[in-house]
Design a protein around this motif. Structure first.
Motif, mmCIF file in Angstrom:
data_model
loop_
_atom_site.group_PDB
_atom_site.id
_atom_site.type_symbol
_atom_site.label_atom_id
_atom_site.label_comp_id
_atom_site.label_asym_id
_atom_site.label_seq_id
_atom_site.Cartn_x
_atom_site.Cartn_y
_atom_site.Cartn_z
ATOM 1 N N ASP A 108 52.458 33.431 38.187
ATOM 2 C CA ASP A 108 51.518 32.619 37.495
ATOM 3 C C ASP A 108 50.156 32.707 38.432
ATOM 4 N N LEU A 109 50.248 32.856 39.769
ATOM 5 C CA LEU A 109 49.106 32.770 40.529
ATOM 6 C C LEU A 109 49.430 34.085 41.513
ATOM 7 N N VAL A 110 48.456 34.997 41.757
ATOM 8 C CA VAL A 110 48.434 36.132 42.637
ATOM 9 C C VAL A 110 47.223 35.676 43.762
ATOM 10 N N VAL A 111 47.487 35.962 44.994
ATOM 11 C CA VAL A 111 46.163 35.902 46.116
ATOM 12 C C VAL A 111 46.375 37.142 46.603
ATOM 13 N N GLU A 112 45.118 37.872 46.733
ATOM 14 C CA GLU A 112 44.982 39.238 47.461
ATOM 15 C C GLU A 112 43.726 38.998 48.683
ATOM 16 N N ILE A 113 44.116 39.012 49.925
ATOM 17 C CA ILE A 113 43.078 39.158 50.838
ATOM 18 C C ILE A 113 42.775 40.461 51.078
ATOM 19 N N LEU A 114 41.328 40.729 50.960
ATOM 20 C CA LEU A 114 40.749 41.838 50.987
ATOM 21 C C LEU A 114 40.554 42.343 52.513
ATOM 22 N N SER A 115 40.716 43.884 52.540
ATOM 23 C CA SER A 115 40.403 44.432 53.970
ATOM 24 C C SER A 115 39.551 45.663 53.460
ATOM 25 N N PRO A 116 39.068 46.295 54.364
ATOM 26 C CA PRO A 116 38.262 47.463 54.194
ATOM 27 C C PRO A 116 39.000 48.432 53.371
ATOM 28 N N ALA A 117 40.462 48.530 53.777
ATOM 29 C CA ALA A 117 41.179 49.648 53.293
ATOM 30 C C ALA A 117 41.741 49.293 51.756
ATOM 31 N N THR A 118 41.701 47.954 51.449
ATOM 32 C CA THR A 118 42.113 47.542 50.278
ATOM 33 C C THR A 118 41.234 46.884 49.121
ATOM 34 N N ALA A 119 40.179 46.763 49.599
ATOM 35 C CA ALA A 119 39.035 45.761 48.687
ATOM 36 C C ALA A 119 38.790 46.551 47.355
ATOM 37 N N GLU A 120 38.484 47.905 47.385
ATOM 38 C CA GLU A 120 38.298 48.466 46.270
ATOM 39 C C GLU A 120 39.673 48.418 45.138
ATOM 40 N N LYS A 121 40.766 48.763 45.698
ATOM 41 C CA LYS A 121 41.871 48.604 44.909
ATOM 42 C C LYS A 121 42.330 47.077 44.276
ATOM 43 N N ASP A 122 41.838 46.173 45.533
ATOM 44 C CA ASP A 122 42.171 44.789 44.866
ATOM 45 C C ASP A 122 41.123 44.462 43.791
ATOM 46 N N ARG A 123 39.976 44.724 43.933
ATOM 47 C CA ARG A 123 39.050 44.203 43.086
ATOM 48 C C ARG A 123 38.936 44.805 41.683
ATOM 49 N N VAL A 124 39.578 46.225 41.762
ATOM 50 C CA VAL A 124 39.223 46.870 40.341
ATOM 51 C C VAL A 124 40.674 47.286 39.648
ATOM 52 N N PHE A 125 41.439 48.116 40.642
ATOM 53 C CA PHE A 125 42.750 48.483 40.109
ATOM 54 C C PHE A 125 43.617 47.225 39.722
ATOM 55 N N LYS A 126 44.001 46.569 40.987
ATOM 56 C CA LYS A 126 44.811 45.352 40.892
ATOM 57 C C LYS A 126 44.278 44.435 39.667
ATOM 58 N N ARG A 127 43.196 44.284 39.666
ATOM 59 C CA ARG A 127 42.447 43.255 38.875
ATOM 60 C C ARG A 127 42.830 43.320 37.435
ATOM 61 N N ARG A 128 42.715 44.856 37.032
ATOM 62 C CA ARG A 128 42.949 45.110 35.501
ATOM 63 C C ARG A 128 44.587 45.056 35.418
ATOM 64 N N LEU A 129 45.318 45.440 36.696
ATOM 65 C CA LEU A 129 46.878 45.564 36.430
ATOM 66 C C LEU A 129 47.281 44.112 36.279
ATOM 67 N N TYR A 130 46.922 43.032 36.922
ATOM 68 C CA TYR A 130 47.229 41.579 36.932
ATOM 69 C C TYR A 130 46.969 41.162 35.684
ATOM 70 N N ALA A 131 45.811 41.532 34.978
ATOM 71 C CA ALA A 131 45.422 41.181 33.794
ATOM 72 C C ALA A 131 46.194 41.691 32.673
ATOM 73 N N LYS A 132 46.518 42.796 32.471
ATOM 74 C CA LYS A 132 47.376 43.802 31.799
ATOM 75 C C LYS A 132 48.719 42.732 31.604
ATOM 76 N N TYR A 133 49.406 42.557 32.602
ATOM 77 C CA TYR A 133 50.657 41.818 32.837
ATOM 78 C C TYR A 133 50.592 40.279 32.758
ATOM 79 N N ARG A 134 49.443 39.632 32.454
ATOM 80 C CA ARG A 134 49.357 38.490 32.183
ATOM 81 C C ARG A 134 49.208 37.394 33.588
ATOM 82 N N VAL A 135 48.889 37.792 34.632
ATOM 83 C CA VAL A 135 49.067 36.991 35.799
ATOM 84 C C VAL A 135 47.652 35.807 35.468
ATOM 85 N N ARG A 136 48.031 34.728 35.264
ATOM 86 C CA ARG A 136 47.142 33.562 34.763
ATOM 87 C C ARG A 136 46.192 33.325 35.550
ATOM 88 N N GLU A 137 46.133 33.296 37.001
ATOM 89 C CA GLU A 137 45.035 33.242 37.953
ATOM 90 C C GLU A 137 45.175 34.160 39.132
#
Length: 186
Positions: A108-137
């Protein structure tokens, strides 16, 4: 003209990795992606977010909260994606997705802490992935900017519910009444 063969890893390949090695990998679109070891600042931020979240969730008997590394398996058999969010919460109503070794389905909730190595993946790819699979927040925590962006799932993907800076108090639409002073996080 020679073409390089593209190897696509499956969920079975992922599960066949030794347990210790799986702790550092995610399975994203058929690729095994190594997650860098978090630094001390990352760990401290995770701890300071986890404490008030866990307290609130326990006090209100809302469900289960976990921290990385714990596999979250998204997608249908043969198309699974495996992520390891820094923090995740599953409501009591959806506890059936919690299994001994993993969570099978969207938290229902996912928290990702950005790092220089993961920021783009977390902001773009995982954002789309979590939305696709219906993570609410979805919370994106930026240690450098000392901000937490709270995103809620809408009809067209995520919408910003708030952008909270150090010195402000984070509030969650999913968890009414939860207040986290970001001076204690950053």
């Amino acid at each position: 003209m020679s073409t390089k063969a593209q190897i696509k890893f499956t969920y079975e390949d992922y599960k066949s990795l030794p347990y210790v090695e799986r702790q550092r990998f995610e399975l994203l679109e058929g690729e095994l992606v190594m997650a860098p070891s978090p630094n001390t600042e990352h760990q401290e931020i995770a701890r300071e977010l986890f404490r008030p979240l866990e307290g609130y969730i326990r006090r209100h008997n809302l469900g289960k909260i976990y921290f990385a590394p714990l596999d979250v398996v998204l997608g249908e058999p043969g198309e699974e994606q495996v992520v390891q969010p820094d923090i995740l919460f599953v409501t009591k109503a959806r506890r059936h997705i919690i299994h001994e070794d993993e969570v099978r389905g969207a938290p229902d909730l996912v928290v990702e802490i950005l790092s220089p190595a993961t920021a783009e993946k977390d902001r773009v790819f995982k954002r789309r992935l979590y939305a696709k699979y219906r993570v609410r927040e979805y919370w994106l925590v930026d240690p450098e900017a000392q901000t937490v962006e709270v995103l809620t799932l809408g009809e067209r993907g995520y919408e910003r519910a708030g952008l909270y800076h150090k010195g402000e108090t984070l509030e969650s639409p999913l968890l009414p009444g939860l207040r986290i002073a970001l001076n204690e996080v950053f």
